[in-house]
Design an enzyme around this catalytic site. Structure first.
Site, PDB file in Angstrom:
ATOM      1  CG  ASP A 263      -1.926   1.063   1.252  1.00 50.07           C
ATOM      2  OD1 ASP A 263      -2.303   1.519   0.165  1.00 50.07           O
ATOM      3  OD2 ASP A 263      -2.358   1.453   2.343  1.00 50.07           O
TER       4      ASP A 263
ATOM      5  CG  ASP B 230      -3.119   1.782   6.114  1.00 59.22           C
ATOM      6  OD1 ASP B 230      -3.821   1.517   5.115  1.00 59.22           O
ATOM      7  OD2 ASP B 230      -2.571   2.886   6.290  1.00 59.22           O
TER       8      ASP B 230
ATOM      9  CG  ASP C 211      -5.291  -1.991   2.324  1.00 55.66           C
ATOM     10  OD1 ASP C 211      -5.323  -1.861   1.089  1.00 55.66           O
ATOM     11  OD2 ASP C 211      -4.946  -1.089   3.096  1.00 55.66           O
TER      12      ASP C 211
END
Length: 923
Positions: free
Chosen positions: A328, A637, A641
């Site tokens: 990410d 996070d 996700d």
């Protein structure tokens, strides 16, 4: 009706269709009826498997089956202590697996906790607070700054409403919301007239009509993805499963062959069973499960010291097997703290150093001189002042003492920090009036008292602020004609670098001036631009470079905009620069999916950055990479996700800034939210696999030799050179005192410079198998020679068997040092780099002397004391065995040198190669 269609309807049409009222909300009785009919506003929970089923699942592992066989055999032999030890390992593994599975299921409970709040709702015209679980479709919900959005809702009205949707979409900046109708098919991340469950209101207020609750919300869709993901086996568990299955077949085959040979030789049934049992006990590596568990636990402890907390032990080794890391952006590669990097005025660019909300850093002029206090030029001072005073955010110390945080909009927080770095103070500019920011006007304006006059300040989008201006500040602080085209060029230049650009303006007015929006256009003086971004972490560049050196492909998958993602990817080294095919958006992926699966998979194999992607697309990307044979690690996070974290071979969540949903879906949690910690964890994982390989290469020759010694004795029709109880003694004591010390071996120098193991590579390569066979052959020959020599010299059978048992242990001790390195000369490994190994050898010597000379041990294990001459022969034979291994090690080392740096390495096949194609733009 789907959320995307609601966003394409007018607010009036949505209210009418849902049978509610835009001012009075639902009647209380109707809300109760709908709650009874549709159920509570909660995410669905599935009934977990029974405890019995979960226990059976742990026992179905082939390795555990082998252990159960070993325990049953030792129990049948009457060796109750050994049976308890072996079955104790089974129990320990079962308990650990059971607990880990239970913890993994808590991801769904975390999703439910995220939406279980209180909500302000209007029913029968009265505002009341109700549990969010009691909300129904058609409810009129009020939200304001600080509220968690309790359900998906179509906005009816809003006042400067901004919502943080980063946990759901990955977008780093809060999203401005308004009720305007959108086009059909607008993606959820771009639906400005809809608020979503699980997001957080950062500014303003609004009213919405609930359009979806529970499983029907966007958050519910993510929950469905998480629930539908089947947890994958790790590479280690797959390899151990295959290894154990093959080993079981070989052992059963040898035991059957032994029984057949015994019957053909006319042995009685008791001797045949004893011999077959002895062979099976000897060939089963009872210490392997314990060694794997201990090695993984030690690796987990080492990772914890490097800020990576392991939630499931197999994840330790899986990180070492990783061939692709999908990371990410926000909070992982970046600080997740907006930071002004450049302030542009008519004098040029002024660099702002430092990152995040910490008050450290400077503002530099174009020549690099620090500007502070009275040294700040007029245009720069007014630009920074406007950003800080025309501002609703507040900086404060984090409650946990972990630095500074922003209460309010992160963008406004960044403007406060940039002003502070130049020593600009707003205390002398108390606010008198304000024109609030809105998505329509795209600027905010404030009126301030300052001495005997007043000051109007404004900030906002470049075009919106320029429309308010009739002139600009020149290099000397004088008004000069407004250069709209020039300012636009500078804004575009900064935006092309992935920076978010805001413009500021100011005007000194009389002390009795009143702020009126209608008077603003064309009246203000343009001061400058402030350009900001969420900066990359200092360690990210090094970590990406290290991963590339280690043959690991790094891919960015984010919900943020393509320009921002590209800028960060270039800065950390994932991209050199944007080129066709290197950056794909969610829209691109949708088009590829509609085209063909082949086109989608091909594009995924080439691209390095995926921007503006949905949770479903993140999941699909991970699956595509896995289908191509990659071992995928996924970092994240946010709630968005979680499905991909669970699907990945190894999910890595952020411990400080991550949501509980992401943490519970992950296998590893980073205590510092730093991508650099992922690289450190990969190094630890590779070291864990190396040490497991060392244990297997060390223990298998003994197990194979023990079985072959029994088989040879049956074929020759002679007495067994070693008894089952003595075999168990060797296997259990050496595994604990010698083999487990390999778990503490330090990492090799080449740990992060060699390519990753290719998926599907067996635990033992052909090179290592040949070494196992060589040592086994030496052990069998030496044991038979010593046993026969002792018998011919007149020794009793217990004495001869004791000598054979002592030889086995002596060879294992010397061979242990050879196994400390499987890719280079073992003598180069410092003796004191593993103090556990030295201590284990000393304890093994004491234990072997005890079984040889203590009368109680002699009676229990049918051993007998041996004389000094026997020990001399044992030492000579053990040294010869060690010398044979040393020569073999030297020859293999020469072959590796001839092949160069891509020769055989631990855990790879010959020759190793990249497990996945690197991105075309990777350096």
């Amino acid at each position: 009706m789907g959320v995307s269609l609601r966003s394409a309807q007018s607010a009036e049409d949505v209210v009418g269709e849902l049978g509610t009222d835009a001012e009075r909300g639902l009647p209380v009785a109707e809300a109760a009826r709908r709650l009874a009919a549709d159920g509570p506003n909660l995410l669905p929970s599935t009934a977990p498997d029974s405890r019995f089923v979960r226990v059976l699942r742990q026992l179905s592992n082939p390795l555990v089956v082998v252990l159960l066989v070993a325990g049953t055999v030792t129990l049948a032999l009457g060796e109750y202590v050994d049976a308890v030890v072996v079955l104790g390992v089974v129990l320990a593994n079962t308990v650990v697996g059971y607990v880990q599975e239970a913890r993994a299921q808590s991801a769904l409970r975390a999703l439910q906790d995220l939406v279980f709040t209180d909500a302000r709702v209007v029913r029968d015209g009265a505002t009341r607070s109700v549990p969010s679980a009691d909300l129904v479709v058609g409810d009129l919900v009020l939200v304001e700054a600080g509220d968690a959005v309790p359900a998906d809702g179509r906005l009816l009205r809003s006042r400067e409403l901004r919502v943080d949707e980063s946990a759901l979409t990955g977008e780093s900046a809060p999203v401005a919301k308004d009720p305007a109708v959108l086009a059909v098919g607008t993606a959820a991340a771009d639906q400005r007239n809809t608020v979503f469950a699980g997001s957080l209101v950062t500014a303003g207020a609004g009213a919405c009509v609930v359009t979806a609750t529970g499983a029907d919300t966007e958050l519910g869709g993510i929950d469905g993805l998480v629930s539908g993901v089947v947890s994958l086996e790790t590479p280690l568990t797959r390899q151990l499963g295959r290894f154990s299955g093959i080993l079981t077949v070989v052992i059963l085959g040898l035991a059957a062959a032994t029984s057949v040979v015994g019957v053909l030789r006319g042995l009685d049934a008791g001797e045949v069973v004893t011999s077959a049992v002895a062979l099976a006990v000897g060939a089963i590596p009872e210490g392997l499960p314990a060694a794997v568990t201990v090695t993984l636990a030690i690796g987990a402890a080492r990772m914890a010291k490097r800020r990576a907390v392991v939630r499931q032990l197999p994840a330790v080794e899986t990180l070492g097997s990783t061939t692709v890391i999908c990371t990410d952006k926000t909070g992982t590669l970046t600080e997740n703290q907006m930071t002004v990097r450049v302030v542009w005025t008519c004098a040029g660019d002024h660099e702002v150093t430092g990152s995040g909300y910490a008050p450290t850093g400077d503002v530099l002029d174009p020549a690099g001189t620090v500007l502070l206090g009275t040294a700040v030029p007029e245009a720069l001072r007014w630009t920074l002042l406007a950003g800080a005073a025309c501002n609703d955010a507040v900086l404060r110390r984090r409650p946990d003492g972990g630095g500074t945080e922003v209460v309010g909009d992160p963008t406004e927080g960044a403007l406060l920090v940039s002003a502070g770095k130049a020593g600009i103070d707003t205390e002398d500019f108390p606010r008198v009036d304000v024109v609030l920011f809105s998505s329509g006007r795209r600027y905010m304006a404030t009126l301030h008292d300052h001495g005997d006059h007043r000051v109007v300040l404004a900030k906002g989008g470049v075009e919106a602020v320029l429309a308010l201006c009739g002139s600009q500040l020149g290099p000397d602080g004088d008004r000069v004609p407004l250069d709209v085209a020039g300012i636009a060029r500078e804004s575009d230049r900064l935006a092309a670098a992935g920076l978010r650009v805001l413009a500021t303006a100011a005007l000194t007015v009389d002390a009795d001036h009143r702020l009126a929006e209608v008077d603003l256009p064309g009246s203000l003086v343009f001061t400058g631009l402030q350009a900001m971004l969420d900066p990359p972490r200092a360690s990210a560049v090094h970590a990406v470079t290290s991963c590339r050196t280690a043959g690991i492909r790094v891919v960015m998958i984010t919900g943020d905009h393509a320009a921002t993602a590209t800028a960060i990817a270039v800065q950390v080294g994932i991209l050199r620069a944007r080129s066709d095919g290197d950056v794909l958006t969610g829209a691109d992926l949708t088009a590829l999916t509609a085209s063909s699966p082949t086109a989608f998979d091909g594009a995924v194999g080439r691209a390095a950055v995926f921007a503006r992607v949905s949770p479903e697309q993140k999941l699909r990307l991970v699956q595509s990479l896995q289908d191509a044979g990659a071992v995928v690690a996924m970092t994240g996070d946010g709630v968005n996700d979680a499905p991909a974290l669970r699907q990945a071979d190894i999910g890595v969540a952020m411990g400080r800034g991550g949501t509980e949903v992401a943490k519970e879906a992950a296998d590893v949690v980073l205590a510092d939210d730093d991508f650099g910690t992922v690289e450190a964890a990969v190094e630890e994982g590779r070291g864990v696999f190396d040490n497991i390989s060392k244990f297997i290469v060390w223990t298998l020759p003994t197990n194979a030799a023990e079985g072959l010694v029994i088989l040879v004795a049956i074929v020759l029709g002679t007495a067994l050179p070693i008894l089952p109880t003595q075999i168990l003694w060797i296997n259990m004591t050496t595994a604990v005192l010698l083999g487990l010390t390999l778990a503490f071996e330090p990492h090799g120098a080449d740990t992060m410079t060699r390519p990753p193991r290719r998926p599907g590579t067996p635990l033992l390569t052909a090179s290592l198998v040949s070494r196992v066979l060589l040592v086994s052959a030496v052990l069998v020959a030496g044991t038979w020679y010593l046993f026969q020599q002792q018998v011919d010299a007149g020794a009793t059978l217990p004495e001869a068997r004791t000598a054979a048992m002592d030889l086995f242990v002596a060879v294992q001790v010397l061979y242990l040092f050879s196994c400390r390195s499987l890719v280079g000369p073992s003598w180069r490994v410092g003796l004191l780099t593993n103090r556990w190994l030295v201590g284990g050898v000393l304890l093994q010597v004491v234990a072997q002397l005890a079984i040889t000379y203590l009368p109680a041990m002699n009676d229990l294990f049918q051993t007998a004391p041996v004389d000094a001459g026997t020990w001399l022969r044992i030492a000579v034979l053990a040294t010869v065995a060690w010398a044979v291994v040393a020569v073999d090690e030297h020859v293999r080392g020469r072959r590796r040198a001839d092949r160069g740096p891509n020769g055989v390495r631990v855990g790879t096949s010959d020759p190793p190669g990249p497990a996945a194609r690197p991105a075309a733009s990777s350096t």
